[in-house]
Design a protein around this motif. Structure first.
Motif, mmCIF file in Angstrom:
data_model
loop_
_atom_site.group_PDB
_atom_site.id
_atom_site.type_symbol
_atom_site.label_atom_id
_atom_site.label_comp_id
_atom_site.label_asym_id
_atom_site.label_seq_id
_atom_site.Cartn_x
_atom_site.Cartn_y
_atom_site.Cartn_z
ATOM 1 N N ARG A 145 -11.054 24.621 13.596
ATOM 2 C CA ARG A 145 -10.442 24.176 12.333
ATOM 3 C C ARG A 145 -11.161 23.254 11.607
ATOM 4 N N GLU A 146 -12.324 22.777 12.237
ATOM 5 C CA GLU A 146 -13.282 22.069 11.353
ATOM 6 C C GLU A 146 -14.371 22.896 10.222
ATOM 7 N N GLN B 283 -10.542 24.816 19.676
ATOM 8 C CA GLN B 283 -9.439 24.976 18.535
ATOM 9 C C GLN B 283 -9.725 23.977 17.383
ATOM 10 N N GLU B 284 -10.011 22.675 18.075
ATOM 11 C CA GLU B 284 -10.388 21.447 17.018
ATOM 12 C C GLU B 284 -11.422 21.980 16.241
#
Length: 118
Positions: free
Chosen positions: A116-117, A112-113
């Motif tokens: 988002r990047e 997920q991280e």
């Protein structure tokens, strides 16, 4: 005196009996079916008397059964004797499941991280 105590524990406890690598190998070989002492000795690379001693221990703790066929004695696995080992290791199943669940949550969080990047 210590040797006698170790011998008694080995012959009365399945955990001590399977702690010996050659006994575990015998159990693996017997998974395929009945075997004679000579066959087992050959596959293990052990003298027949040594194999017989290991089989005696395994028989005493209920991991193998034997029968006579003429002059031969044939051994077969009795996996029911492994029930205490199965029950003991099964107690760790919850630990491993929880560990894998936490790892999965961690990996999903990383994905997920990373998403988002972008």
């Amino acid at each position: 005196m210590i040797a006698l105590m170790a011998r008694a524990a080995t012959t009365s406890d399945v955990f001590n009996a399977i702690a010996e690598p050659q006994r575990r190998e015998i159990l693996m070989l017997l998974r395929a079916g009945e075997r004679g002492v000579t066959d087992l000795s050959h596959d293990l690379g052990l003298p027949q008397p040594g194999t017989s001693k290991h089989l005696k221990v395994l028989r005493e703790v209920g991991l193998v059964q034997d029968r006579r066929q003429g002059k031969r004695r044939l051994y077969r696995l009795d996996a029911r004797g492994l029930r205490p080992v199965h029950e003991w290791t099964g107690g760790f199943e919850q630990f491993w499941n929880e560990s894998f669940d936490r790892l999965d949550e961690y990996v999903q969080g990383l994905k997920q991280e990373h998403g988002r990047e972008r």
